[in-house]
Design a protein around this motif. Structure first.
Motif, PDB file in Angstrom:
ATOM      1  N   LEU A 160       0.827  -1.213   0.000  1.00 17.82           N
ATOM      2  CA  LEU A 160       0.000   0.000   0.000  1.00 17.82           C
ATOM      3  C   LEU A 160       0.858   1.260   0.000  1.00 17.82           C
ATOM      4  N   GLU A 161       1.990   1.221   0.695  1.00 22.87           N
ATOM      5  CA  GLU A 161       2.905   2.370   0.661  1.00 22.87           C
ATOM      6  C   GLU A 161       3.423   2.591  -0.754  1.00 22.87           C
ATOM      7  N   GLY A 162       3.796   1.506  -1.412  1.00 21.24           N
ATOM      8  CA  GLY A 162       4.274   1.597  -2.788  1.00 21.24           C
ATOM      9  C   GLY A 162       3.233   2.154  -3.742  1.00 21.24           C
ATOM     10  N   GLN A 163       1.960   1.960  -3.425  1.00 20.00           N
ATOM     11  CA  GLN A 163       0.855   2.474  -4.240  1.00 20.00           C
ATOM     12  C   GLN A 163       0.453   3.892  -3.840  1.00 20.00           C
ATOM     13  N   GLY A 164       1.117   4.421  -2.794  1.00 22.66           N
ATOM     14  CA  GLY A 164       0.775   5.760  -2.326  1.00 22.66           C
ATOM     15  C   GLY A 164      -0.525   5.819  -1.543  1.00 22.66           C
ATOM     16  N   LYS A 165      -0.995   4.693  -1.039  1.00 22.21           N
ATOM     17  CA  LYS A 165      -2.274   4.636  -0.329  1.00 22.21           C
ATOM     18  C   LYS A 165      -2.126   4.562   1.184  1.00 22.21           C
ATOM     19  N   ALA A 166      -0.889   4.433   1.668  1.00 23.96           N
ATOM     20  CA  ALA A 166      -0.676   4.336   3.110  1.00 23.96           C
ATOM     21  C   ALA A 166       0.751   4.747   3.450  1.00 23.96           C
ATOM     22  N   ARG A 167       0.928   5.057   4.716  1.00 23.17           N
ATOM     23  CA  ARG A 167       2.268   5.295   5.237  1.00 23.17           C
ATOM     24  C   ARG A 167       2.358   4.590   6.576  1.00 23.17           C
ATOM     25  N   VAL A 168       3.430   3.829   6.754  1.00 26.61           N
ATOM     26  CA  VAL A 168       3.650   3.113   8.006  1.00 26.61           C
ATOM     27  C   VAL A 168       4.678   3.884   8.819  1.00 26.61           C
ATOM     28  N   TYR A 169       4.363   4.097  10.087  1.00 25.63           N
ATOM     29  CA  TYR A 169       5.256   4.787  11.018  1.00 25.63           C
ATOM     30  C   TYR A 169       5.870   3.741  11.930  1.00 25.63           C
ATOM     31  N   LYS A 170       7.135   3.431  11.663  1.00 25.27           N
ATOM     32  CA  LYS A 170       7.815   2.353  12.385  1.00 25.27           C
ATOM     33  C   LYS A 170       8.633   2.933  13.534  1.00 25.27           C
ATOM     34  N   ASP A 171       7.925   3.500  14.483  1.00 26.42           N
ATOM     35  CA  ASP A 171       8.579   4.086  15.655  1.00 26.42           C
ATOM     36  C   ASP A 171       8.529   3.094  16.802  1.00 26.42           C
ATOM     37  N   GLY A 172       9.659   2.895  17.458  1.00 23.66           N
ATOM     38  CA  GLY A 172       9.707   1.997  18.601  1.00 23.66           C
ATOM     39  C   GLY A 172      10.066   0.581  18.219  1.00 23.66           C
ATOM     40  N   ASP A 173      10.069  -0.267  19.224  1.00 21.87           N
ATOM     41  CA  ASP A 173      10.492  -1.655  19.046  1.00 21.87           C
ATOM     42  C   ASP A 173       9.334  -2.645  18.961  1.00 21.87           C
ATOM     43  N   VAL A 174       8.136  -2.198  19.278  1.00 22.58           N
ATOM     44  CA  VAL A 174       6.984  -3.096  19.315  1.00 22.58           C
ATOM     45  C   VAL A 174       6.200  -2.952  18.005  1.00 22.58           C
ATOM     46  N   VAL A 175       6.243  -3.989  17.177  1.00 19.02           N
ATOM     47  CA  VAL A 175       5.615  -3.948  15.851  1.00 19.02           C
ATOM     48  C   VAL A 175       4.125  -3.649  15.956  1.00 19.02           C
ATOM     49  N   GLU A 177       2.648  -1.751  17.796  1.00 17.06           N
ATOM     50  CA  GLU A 177       2.419  -0.333  18.065  1.00 17.06           C
ATOM     51  C   GLU A 177       2.801   0.559  16.890  1.00 17.06           C
ATOM     52  N   TYR A 178       3.348  -0.004  15.813  1.00 17.42           N
ATOM     53  CA  TYR A 178       3.619   0.800  14.623  1.00 17.42           C
ATOM     54  C   TYR A 178       2.298   1.405  14.160  1.00 17.42           C
ATOM     55  N   GLY A 179       2.399   2.621  13.619  1.00 13.43           N
ATOM     56  CA  GLY A 179       1.202   3.278  13.124  1.00 13.43           C
ATOM     57  C   GLY A 179       1.082   3.155  11.617  1.00 13.43           C
ATOM     58  N   VAL A 180      -0.132   3.294  11.132  1.00 12.64           N
ATOM     59  CA  VAL A 180      -0.370   3.329   9.686  1.00 12.64           C
ATOM     60  C   VAL A 180      -1.463   4.359   9.415  1.00 12.64           C
ATOM     61  N   ARG A 181      -1.198   5.185   8.415  1.00 14.21           N
ATOM     62  CA  ARG A 181      -2.203   6.166   7.969  1.00 14.21           C
ATOM     63  C   ARG A 181      -2.547   5.831   6.526  1.00 14.21           C
ATOM     64  N   PHE A 182      -3.845   5.763   6.251  1.00 14.59           N
ATOM     65  CA  PHE A 182      -4.306   5.494   4.904  1.00 14.59           C
ATOM     66  C   PHE A 182      -4.634   6.817   4.209  1.00 14.59           C
ATOM     67  N   PHE A 183      -4.340   6.883   2.912  1.00 13.19           N
ATOM     68  CA  PHE A 183      -4.617   8.071   2.106  1.00 13.19           C
ATOM     69  C   PHE A 183      -5.684   7.737   1.077  1.00 13.19           C
ATOM     70  N   ASP A 184      -6.339   8.768   0.574  1.00 12.09           N
ATOM     71  CA  ASP A 184      -7.435   8.533  -0.365  1.00 12.09           C
ATOM     72  C   ASP A 184      -6.965   8.160  -1.765  1.00 12.09           C
ATOM     73  N   GLY A 185      -5.677   8.082  -1.975  1.00  7.05           N
ATOM     74  CA  GLY A 185      -5.156   7.667  -3.272  1.00  7.05           C
ATOM     75  C   GLY A 185      -4.932   8.810  -4.231  1.00  7.05           C
ATOM     76  N   THR A 186      -5.538   9.970  -3.947  1.00  2.00           N
ATOM     77  CA  THR A 186      -5.333  11.127  -4.818  1.00  2.00           C
ATOM     78  C   THR A 186      -4.515  12.208  -4.137  1.00  2.00           C
ATOM     79  N   SER A 187      -4.438  12.170  -2.796  1.00  2.00           N
ATOM     80  CA  SER A 187      -3.680  13.211  -2.087  1.00  2.00           C
ATOM     81  C   SER A 187      -2.214  12.850  -2.011  1.00  2.00           C
ATOM     82  N   LYS A 188      -1.401  13.838  -1.839  1.00  2.00           N
ATOM     83  CA  LYS A 188       0.046  13.649  -1.660  1.00  2.00           C
ATOM     84  C   LYS A 188       0.327  13.598  -0.163  1.00  2.00           C
ATOM     85  N   GLN A 189       1.211  12.673   0.237  1.00  2.00           N
ATOM     86  CA  GLN A 189       1.517  12.537   1.668  1.00  2.00           C
ATOM     87  C   GLN A 189       2.328  13.725   2.089  1.00  2.00           C
TER      88      GLN A 189
END
Length: 189
Positions: A160-175, A177-189
Motif C-alpha cells: 500500500l505504501e508503494g501504491q501511495g495509499k498508506a504510510r507506516v510509522y515504524k517508531d519503537g520496538d513493538v511492531v 504499536e507501529y502506526g499506519v495512515r491510509f490516504f485517499d489515493g489522490t492526495s500527496k503525503q
C-alpha cells in the motif's frame, strides 16, 4: 479468514507420486510443476494459518517431504519453488541467504486491496491506526485480515505504501504499536 483448523490437512493424491519431488527438466513441464507446488503450498498455508517457511527446518516436513515415499525436495528445488511463489506475489524472502520465506495463501496485493477497501468503507482514511488495530482490533474483527500475522501485515502495508495509499510509522520496538495512515489515493503525503 479461517482460524487454525482442528482437522488434519489432507494432502492431494498427486503428493504420493514420486516425480513430484524431482523438478523436471523440460521448461513447460517444470512451469506446470512449479504451479502445482505453489497450489499445494498455498492450500497447506491456509489450512495451517501459516505465514513463514523456515527452509532448512521444514525441508524434512510435509509438504516438502513425503516419508511414506522416502522422498523430499532438494533444498535448491525448494528455494526454486519459493522463488516461483515470490514471482507470483505470494511472499518474499526475509534474508539474502534464502532461509526464511514470509508468505501467504493470498497474494500480498489481494490482502492490500482488502485492507484498503476496509479502511475506505470504515472511514479510516486520514486516521492513524496501529498494526494491532488492524490484525486484532474490534473494528476489523469482521474482516478476512483479522488475525493476520504482524510480519505479513507489514509486508502488505509495504504494498500500500508503494501504491501511495498508506504510510507506516515504524517508531519503537513493538511492531504492534507501529502506526499506519491510509490516504485517499489522490492526495500527496
Amino acid at each position: 479468514m479461517s482460524k487454525h483448523s482442528k482437522t488434519e490437512y489432507s494432502l492431494p493424491d498427486y503428493y504420493h507420486y514420486p516425480p513430484l519431488f524431482t523438478i523436471q527438466k523440460v521448461a513447460k513441464t517444470r512451469e506446470s510443476q512449479l504451479q502445482v507446488w505453489t497450489d499445494l503450498i498455498i492450500n497447506f498455508l491456509e489450512h495451517n494459518h501459516k505465514t513463514s517457511i523456515y527452509v532448512e527446518k521444514e525441508i524434512n516436513s510435509p509438504p516438502f517431504c513425503n516419508s511414506k515415499l522416502n522422498r523430499k525436495l532438494k533444498l535448491s528445488d525448494m528455494r526454486l519453488i519459493l522463488d516461483h511463489m515470490q514471482k507470483n506475489g505470494y511472499g518474499n524472502w526475509d534474508d539474502d541467504e534464502k532461509t526464511v520465506f514470509s508468505c501467504s495463501w493470498k497474494k500480498l496485493e489481494t490482502w492490500a486491496t482488502s485492507i484498503y477497501q476496509w479502511a475506505t468503507k470504515e472511514g479510516q482514511i486520514g486516521k492513524i491506526l496501529t498494526l494491532y488495530d488492524l490484525h486484532s482490533g474490534d473494528a476489523a474483527s469482521h474482516t478476512d485480515f483479522h488475525g493476520i500475522d504482524a510480519k505479513l501485515l507489514l509486508k502488505v502495508l509495504d504494498v500500500l505504501e508503494g501504491q501511495g495509499k498508506a504510510r507506516v510509522y515504524k517508531d519503537g520496538d513493538v511492531v504492534d504499536e507501529y502506526g499506519v495512515r491510509f490516504f485517499d489515493g489522490t492526495s500527496k503525503q
